[in-house]
Design a protein around this motif. Sequence first.
Motif, mmCIF file in Angstrom:
data_model
loop_
_atom_site.group_PDB
_atom_site.id
_atom_site.type_symbol
_atom_site.label_atom_id
_atom_site.label_comp_id
_atom_site.label_asym_id
_atom_site.label_seq_id
_atom_site.Cartn_x
_atom_site.Cartn_y
_atom_site.Cartn_z
ATOM 1 N N SER A 135 0.657 -1.268 -0.308
ATOM 2 C CA SER A 135 -0.048 -0.094 -0.030
ATOM 3 C C SER A 135 1.004 1.563 -0.055
ATOM 4 N N GLU A 136 2.142 1.088 0.198
ATOM 5 C CA GLU A 136 2.914 2.295 0.210
ATOM 6 C C GLU A 136 3.568 2.651 -1.176
ATOM 7 N N VAL A 137 3.434 1.997 -2.076
ATOM 8 C CA VAL A 137 3.444 2.084 -3.518
ATOM 9 C C VAL A 137 2.371 3.026 -3.982
ATOM 10 N N ARG A 138 2.962 3.873 -4.822
ATOM 11 C CA ARG A 138 1.955 5.041 -5.329
ATOM 12 C C ARG A 138 2.165 5.109 -6.707
ATOM 13 N N LYS A 139 0.863 5.224 -7.602
ATOM 14 C CA LYS A 139 0.924 5.295 -9.050
ATOM 15 C C LYS A 139 1.574 6.651 -9.163
ATOM 16 N N GLU A 140 1.529 7.574 -8.458
ATOM 17 C CA GLU A 140 2.050 8.838 -8.846
ATOM 18 C C GLU A 140 3.752 8.958 -9.010
ATOM 19 N N TRP A 141 4.243 7.684 -8.485
ATOM 20 C CA TRP A 141 5.767 7.651 -8.575
ATOM 21 C C TRP A 141 6.288 7.469 -10.159
ATOM 22 N N ALA A 142 5.362 7.016 -10.694
ATOM 23 C CA ALA A 142 5.642 6.795 -11.977
ATOM 24 C C ALA A 142 6.486 7.825 -12.848
ATOM 25 N N ASP A 143 6.042 9.158 -12.829
ATOM 26 C CA ASP A 143 6.926 10.113 -13.447
ATOM 27 C C ASP A 143 8.156 10.568 -12.936
ATOM 28 N N PRO A 144 8.328 10.622 -11.521
ATOM 29 C CA PRO A 144 9.602 10.834 -11.101
ATOM 30 C C PRO A 144 10.417 9.829 -11.586
ATOM 31 N N LEU A 145 10.100 8.435 -11.195
ATOM 32 C CA LEU A 145 10.772 7.340 -11.732
ATOM 33 C C LEU A 145 11.453 7.412 -13.066
ATOM 34 N N GLN A 146 10.378 7.689 -14.051
ATOM 35 C CA GLN A 146 10.583 7.894 -15.475
ATOM 36 C C GLN A 146 11.841 9.049 -15.711
ATOM 37 N N LYS A 147 11.672 9.856 -15.131
ATOM 38 C CA LYS A 147 12.804 11.306 -15.001
ATOM 39 C C LYS A 147 14.108 10.695 -14.539
ATOM 40 N N ALA A 148 14.069 9.940 -13.342
ATOM 41 C CA ALA A 148 15.242 9.601 -12.983
ATOM 42 C C ALA A 148 15.758 8.340 -13.891
ATOM 43 N N VAL A 149 15.160 7.689 -14.463
ATOM 44 C CA VAL A 149 15.875 6.651 -15.311
ATOM 45 C C VAL A 149 16.354 7.582 -16.745
ATOM 46 N N VAL A 150 15.608 8.456 -17.020
ATOM 47 C CA VAL A 150 15.939 9.314 -18.259
ATOM 48 C C VAL A 150 17.627 9.973 -17.781
ATOM 49 N N LYS A 151 17.437 10.671 -16.636
ATOM 50 C CA LYS A 151 18.730 11.342 -16.213
ATOM 51 C C LYS A 151 19.760 10.182 -15.937
ATOM 52 N N ARG A 152 19.662 9.210 -15.521
ATOM 53 C CA ARG A 152 20.417 8.194 -15.455
ATOM 54 C C ARG A 152 21.111 7.807 -16.859
ATOM 55 N N LEU A 153 20.313 7.621 -17.833
ATOM 56 C CA LEU A 153 20.581 7.433 -19.208
ATOM 57 C C LEU A 153 21.283 8.286 -19.777
ATOM 58 N N ILE A 154 21.021 9.640 -19.691
ATOM 59 C CA ILE A 154 21.648 10.561 -20.166
ATOM 60 C C ILE A 154 23.029 11.034 -19.494
ATOM 61 N N ASP A 155 23.258 10.810 -18.261
ATOM 62 C CA ASP A 155 24.335 10.801 -17.668
ATOM 63 C C ASP A 155 25.334 9.417 -18.099
ATOM 64 N N GLU A 156 24.912 8.400 -18.264
ATOM 65 C CA GLU A 156 25.735 7.178 -18.728
ATOM 66 C C GLU A 156 26.320 7.677 -20.357
ATOM 67 N N VAL A 157 25.397 8.077 -21.039
ATOM 68 C CA VAL A 157 25.835 8.096 -22.413
ATOM 69 C C VAL A 157 26.627 9.240 -22.644
ATOM 70 N N LEU A 158 26.587 10.436 -21.471
ATOM 71 C CA LEU A 158 27.684 11.575 -21.555
ATOM 72 C C LEU A 158 29.034 10.911 -20.981
ATOM 73 N N ALA A 159 29.093 10.029 -19.994
ATOM 74 C CA ALA A 159 30.150 9.258 -19.508
ATOM 75 C C ALA A 159 30.878 8.685 -20.591
ATOM 76 N N VAL A 160 30.175 7.781 -21.530
ATOM 77 C CA VAL A 160 30.632 7.031 -22.527
ATOM 78 C C VAL A 160 31.191 8.016 -23.691
ATOM 79 N N MET A 161 30.480 9.035 -23.670
ATOM 80 C CA MET A 161 31.007 9.909 -24.949
ATOM 81 C C MET A 161 32.360 10.751 -24.433
ATOM 82 N N ASP A 162 32.230 10.822 -23.120
ATOM 83 C CA ASP A 162 33.441 11.781 -22.368
ATOM 84 C C ASP A 162 34.730 10.595 -22.711
ATOM 85 N N ARG A 163 34.451 9.430 -22.135
ATOM 86 C CA ARG A 163 35.619 8.386 -22.330
ATOM 87 C C ARG A 163 36.247 8.372 -23.869
#
Length: 175
Positions: A135-163
């Motif tokens: 019951s602690e899990v909320r549907k409204e967490w979907a958007d922040p979770l999506q944003k966190a995943v996108v940010k992490r993906l961008i960070d990883e891609v930028l790190a690869v490009m930098d290397r």
Amino acid sequence: MSSHAIVAAEEEAALEAIEEQRDYIPLILRAMADKDTAQRKLALKTGISKTRLALLLHSNPAKRIAMTLREFQTILRALDISIIQAIIQVEAFHGLELLQEERYATLIAMLCEVFRGLPMKLINALEELEGIDGSEVRKEWADPLQKAVVKRLIDEVLAVMDRRARFAQSDDFRI
């Protein structure tokens, strides 16, 4: 026209619009063209008669007959398309033409793996937390979770490009 008839007509139009967005036939036809698979060849691979395939895959939606889930899965499998991949391409991207670009193929493959594994990983994580009943899990967490995943993906891609950039500028080829 009565108010009930107007409401019914509006509901029917809304359902047709939804169905139009969820048309998997263009995906199947595109895959057939990409894999140089004619209906006759697909009929042999699926065990579905060529006549039935023609009716299922008709380019005019009004002339199509209803496809069973088993037929849908069989056709996708014959074209080496996972059902998750089909859903992502049709439901999530609503048939955007950019998906035809080769550079997005790896993105779609990655999304398929994420969606395939994520539910069980989340369930396992919740199981490890004592006193959590779900019951602690909320549907409204979907958007922040999506944003966190996108940010992490961008960070990883930028790190690869930098290397890659540092490696390209370096004359020291030791790893």
